[in-house]
Design an enzyme around this catalytic site. Structure first.
Site, PDB file in Angstrom:
ATOM      1  N   ASP A 210      43.074  23.202  44.266  1.00 29.94           N
ATOM      2  CA  ASP A 210      44.447  23.248  43.742  1.00 29.94           C
ATOM      3  C   ASP A 210      44.383  23.773  42.306  1.00 29.94           C
ATOM      4  O   ASP A 210      43.302  24.043  41.797  1.00 29.94           O
ATOM      5  CB  ASP A 210      45.090  21.850  43.766  1.00 29.94           C
ATOM      6  CG  ASP A 210      44.313  20.876  42.907  1.00 29.94           C
ATOM      7  OD1 ASP A 210      43.504  20.121  43.475  1.00 29.94           O
ATOM      8  OD2 ASP A 210      44.464  20.896  41.672  1.00 29.94           O
ATOM      9  N   ASP A 212      45.067  22.182  39.451  1.00 27.10           N
ATOM     10  CA  ASP A 212      45.110  21.108  38.457  1.00 27.10           C
ATOM     11  C   ASP A 212      46.568  20.906  38.033  1.00 27.10           C
ATOM     12  O   ASP A 212      47.473  21.093  38.850  1.00 27.10           O
ATOM     13  CB  ASP A 212      44.175  21.446  37.278  1.00 27.10           C
ATOM     14  CG  ASP A 212      43.736  20.207  36.512  1.00 27.10           C
ATOM     15  OD1 ASP A 212      43.475  19.170  37.150  1.00 27.10           O
ATOM     16  OD2 ASP A 212      43.659  20.258  35.269  1.00 27.10           O
TER      17      ASP A 212
END
Ligand SMILES: [Zn+2]
Length: 304
Positions: A210, A212
């Site tokens: 992802d 973050d």
């Protein structure tokens, strides 16, 4: 089976997936630094003997701060492992490091603050060089591996290791970008430092899942959908990582005896006067330091 010289440390995702795919003999090892995260699986994979350790232990019960890193690396060393490939789930701090890609990291920034990060905490002092924290030979193998995968393998990236277990605030995430981070994770340190102290070649394959918290989420997605997306990304990245390892391991098996600076990391690093180091301290670290502390002549040549 013969002695395994290749170790794989599986992080989130890969640890479980790998354990489900292979069978072998599990060994419980004890070390001066306690027990490893779990039993070490000795198996033959792609025709090569390997030792596999799931970093978070059976059931993923150990958080990044409580993983027994020293016991893990020491146990692998005791088993005769000389080369370690580790994996770890990460957040991405750069647009171009997309979820499901793989990253062969080349640098580390340490932001941990409550972990034991050396084997040399008492009795003798060692300062290993760590300018290049990952083994150049292992990195090259991973970068060059041709596994026919439909994903991108980035040849470099700076991994910031945070303490966790909570993720970063948005301000911290922006700061990590500013100080040069490409990826953020919680487990590469002290693992990489300890591997260097143990004179093992070590490299890390990072699995971005992802972006973050620096990048706003896509509008309209609720928390459940976001989590499902992250888990889907981790599963896809894990499959890619296993495919990459499948092609790297046989190539690595032919190069285990190639010289590498990692394998001599302690040669100039032990600053203590060896004559003054207590034998008990040498014995405690024997798998690591034996070659630098030859047995005294009185032991080598028994008196007549
Ligand atoms: Zn090396």
């Amino acid at each position: 089976m013969n002695q395994a010289r290749i170790g794989i440390i599986g992080g989130s995702g890969l640890g479980q997936a790998f354990a489900e795919q292979v069978a072998g003999r599990e060994v419980q090892i004890d070390t001066p630094f306690g027990s490893p995260s779990g039993p070490i699986l000795l198996t033959s994979w792609q025709g090569v003997d390997i030792a596999f350790l799931s970093r978070h232990g059976p059931g993923h019960l150990l958080n990044p701060s409580t993983i027994p890193y020293r016991a893990n690396l020491f146990a692998l060393k005791q088993l005769g492992v000389t080369h370690v490939i580790a994996s770890g789930a990460t957040g991405s701090l750069r647009e171009e490091f997309q979820p499901r890609h793989l990253v062969v990291c080349d640098q580390l920034i340490d932001r941990t603050y409550r972990r034991e990060n050396t084997f040399f905490d008492s009795g003798m002092v060692a300062h290993v060089e760590f300018a290049e924290p990952f083994c150049p030979m292992l990195r090259q193998l991973l970068i060059e591996a041709n596994s026919g995968m439909d994903t991108v393998v980035h040849p470099a990236g700076t991994y910031i290791c945070m303490e966790g277990p909570a993720f970063s605030t948005a301000a911290e995430s922006r700061m990590h970008r500013q100080i040069g981070g490409d990826l953020i994770g919680m487990t590469a340190l002290p693992e990489a430092k300890l591997a260097r102290e143990a004179e093992m070649c070590y490299t890390l394959l990072a699995l971005p899942t992802d972006y973050d918290s620096w990048r706003p989420h896509e509008p309209g997605m609720d928390r459940g959908q976001l989590l499902a997306e992250i888990i889907g990304n981790l599963q896809a990245a894990t499959e890619n990582a296993i495919a990459l390892l499948r092609s790297v391991i046989p190539a690595l098996a032919t190069r285990l005896d190639n010289p590498c600076p990692c394998r001599e990391a302690l040669q100039l690093a032990i600053w203590s006067d060896k004559k003054q180091v207590h034998p008990a301290d040498v014995n405690r670290l024997r798998p690591l330091v034996a070659r630098y502390f030859p047995a005294p002549p009185s032991l080598m040549y028994p008196k007549r």
